[in-house]
Design a protein around this motif. Sequence first.
Motif, PDB file in Angstrom:
ATOM      1  N   CYS A   1      -3.885  11.815 -16.517  1.00  0.00           N
ATOM      2  CA  CYS A   1      -5.277  12.021 -16.901  1.00  0.00           C
ATOM      3  C   CYS A   1      -5.646  13.499 -17.050  1.00  0.00           C
ATOM      4  O   CYS A   1      -6.530  13.819 -17.848  1.00  0.00           O
ATOM      5  CB  CYS A   1      -6.204  11.370 -15.886  1.00  0.00           C
ATOM      6  SG  CYS A   1      -6.124   9.568 -15.927  1.00  0.00           S
TER       7      CYS A   1
ATOM      8  N   VAL B   1      -1.229   8.696 -11.977  1.00  0.00           N
ATOM      9  CA  VAL B   1      -2.507   8.582 -12.685  1.00  0.00           C
ATOM     10  C   VAL B   1      -3.122   9.963 -12.895  1.00  0.00           C
ATOM     11  O   VAL B   1      -3.600  10.283 -13.992  1.00  0.00           O
ATOM     12  CB  VAL B   1      -3.471   7.653 -11.924  1.00  0.00           C
ATOM     13  CG1 VAL B   1      -4.885   7.754 -12.464  1.00  0.00           C
ATOM     14  CG2 VAL B   1      -2.973   6.224 -11.987  1.00  0.00           C
ATOM     15  N   VAL B   2      -3.100  10.801 -11.873  1.00  0.00           N
ATOM     16  CA  VAL B   2      -3.660  12.145 -11.997  1.00  0.00           C
ATOM     17  C   VAL B   2      -2.882  12.956 -13.033  1.00  0.00           C
ATOM     18  O   VAL B   2      -3.471  13.625 -13.886  1.00  0.00           O
ATOM     19  CB  VAL B   2      -3.683  12.860 -10.627  1.00  0.00           C
ATOM     20  CG1 VAL B   2      -3.974  14.340 -10.784  1.00  0.00           C
ATOM     21  CG2 VAL B   2      -4.709  12.207  -9.717  1.00  0.00           C
ATOM     22  N   CYS B   3      -1.560  12.873 -12.999  1.00  0.00           N
ATOM     23  CA  CYS B   3      -0.743  13.636 -13.957  1.00  0.00           C
ATOM     24  C   CYS B   3      -0.955  13.167 -15.391  1.00  0.00           C
ATOM     25  O   CYS B   3      -0.832  13.956 -16.324  1.00  0.00           O
ATOM     26  CB  CYS B   3       0.728  13.538 -13.584  1.00  0.00           C
ATOM     27  SG  CYS B   3       1.140  14.446 -12.083  1.00  0.00           S
TER      28      CYS B   3
ATOM     29  N   PHE C   1       1.401   6.093  -7.110  1.00  0.00           N
ATOM     30  CA  PHE C   1       0.578   5.641  -8.229  1.00  0.00           C
ATOM     31  C   PHE C   1      -0.560   6.626  -8.498  1.00  0.00           C
ATOM     32  O   PHE C   1      -0.866   6.936  -9.653  1.00  0.00           O
ATOM     33  CB  PHE C   1       0.024   4.246  -7.933  1.00  0.00           C
ATOM     34  CG  PHE C   1      -0.820   3.689  -9.027  1.00  0.00           C
ATOM     35  CD1 PHE C   1      -0.249   3.265 -10.220  1.00  0.00           C
ATOM     36  CD2 PHE C   1      -2.194   3.590  -8.878  1.00  0.00           C
ATOM     37  CE1 PHE C   1      -1.027   2.754 -11.235  1.00  0.00           C
ATOM     38  CE2 PHE C   1      -2.982   3.082  -9.887  1.00  0.00           C
ATOM     39  CZ  PHE C   1      -2.397   2.654 -11.075  1.00  0.00           C
ATOM     40  N   GLY C   2      -1.162   7.122  -7.436  1.00  0.00           N
ATOM     41  CA  GLY C   2      -2.239   8.106  -7.589  1.00  0.00           C
ATOM     42  C   GLY C   2      -1.742   9.390  -8.238  1.00  0.00           C
ATOM     43  O   GLY C   2      -2.420   9.958  -9.104  1.00  0.00           O
ATOM     44  N   ILE C   3      -0.569   9.847  -7.859  1.00  0.00           N
ATOM     45  CA  ILE C   3      -0.003  11.058  -8.452  1.00  0.00           C
ATOM     46  C   ILE C   3       0.261  10.844  -9.936  1.00  0.00           C
ATOM     47  O   ILE C   3      -0.042  11.700 -10.773  1.00  0.00           O
ATOM     48  CB  ILE C   3       1.281  11.475  -7.706  1.00  0.00           C
ATOM     49  CG1 ILE C   3       0.918  11.970  -6.299  1.00  0.00           C
ATOM     50  CG2 ILE C   3       2.041  12.542  -8.473  1.00  0.00           C
ATOM     51  CD1 ILE C   3       2.103  12.211  -5.400  1.00  0.00           C
TER      52      ILE C   3
ATOM     53  N   TYR D   1       0.809  -1.211   0.000  1.00  0.00           N
ATOM     54  CA  TYR D   1       0.000   0.000   0.000  1.00  0.00           C
ATOM     55  C   TYR D   1       0.850   1.273   0.000  1.00  0.00           C
ATOM     56  O   TYR D   1       0.330   2.358  -0.196  1.00  0.00           O
ATOM     57  CB  TYR D   1      -0.960   0.007   1.194  1.00  0.00           C
ATOM     58  CG  TYR D   1      -0.286  -0.203   2.520  1.00  0.00           C
ATOM     59  CD1 TYR D   1       0.283   0.857   3.196  1.00  0.00           C
ATOM     60  CD2 TYR D   1      -0.229  -1.477   3.095  1.00  0.00           C
ATOM     61  CE1 TYR D   1       0.910   0.670   4.415  1.00  0.00           C
ATOM     62  CE2 TYR D   1       0.384  -1.675   4.300  1.00  0.00           C
ATOM     63  CZ  TYR D   1       0.957  -0.603   4.961  1.00  0.00           C
ATOM     64  OH  TYR D   1       1.578  -0.800   6.161  1.00  0.00           O
TER      65      TYR D   1
ATOM     66  N   LEU E   1       0.649   3.305  -3.315  1.00  0.00           N
ATOM     67  CA  LEU E   1      -0.604   3.939  -3.723  1.00  0.00           C
ATOM     68  C   LEU E   1      -0.506   5.465  -3.879  1.00  0.00           C
ATOM     69  O   LEU E   1      -1.027   5.990  -4.865  1.00  0.00           O
ATOM     70  CB  LEU E   1      -1.731   3.572  -2.758  1.00  0.00           C
ATOM     71  CG  LEU E   1      -2.172   2.101  -2.813  1.00  0.00           C
ATOM     72  CD1 LEU E   1      -3.254   1.849  -1.779  1.00  0.00           C
ATOM     73  CD2 LEU E   1      -2.631   1.722  -4.192  1.00  0.00           C
ATOM     74  N   PRO E   2       0.148   6.211  -2.977  1.00  0.00           N
ATOM     75  CA  PRO E   2       0.235   7.672  -3.201  1.00  0.00           C
ATOM     76  C   PRO E   2       0.998   8.022  -4.487  1.00  0.00           C
ATOM     77  O   PRO E   2       0.561   8.870  -5.261  1.00  0.00           O
ATOM     78  CB  PRO E   2       0.977   8.185  -1.973  1.00  0.00           C
ATOM     79  CG  PRO E   2       0.737   7.167  -0.927  1.00  0.00           C
ATOM     80  CD  PRO E   2       0.649   5.860  -1.644  1.00  0.00           C
TER      81      PRO E   2
END
Length: 74
Positions: A17, A13-15, A9-11, A3, A6-7
């Motif tokens: 998208c 994905v946001v960058c 990976f989230g960054i 886990y 996850l932070p």
Amino acid sequence: MWYEILPGFGIIVVCLCVPGFVTPRIQKFQNNGKLKRVAKDWNEWWMMSRDYRLTGSHYIGRGLEAIPDKPTKK
């Protein structure tokens, strides 16, 4: 642990998208509320390239007199 990624990976994905969602809105703003350019712009470019092909310059416009009546065979 797993886990902890996850932070990051989230960054990522946001960058990746954000540009896909923002680009159409920027284009709509630049084109005065229309999502795509009108055909008039393409038509003007096409005629400019036609003038260049016929006369050798984008700035010298010629009418029908510049187009030969019958194609010459070589």
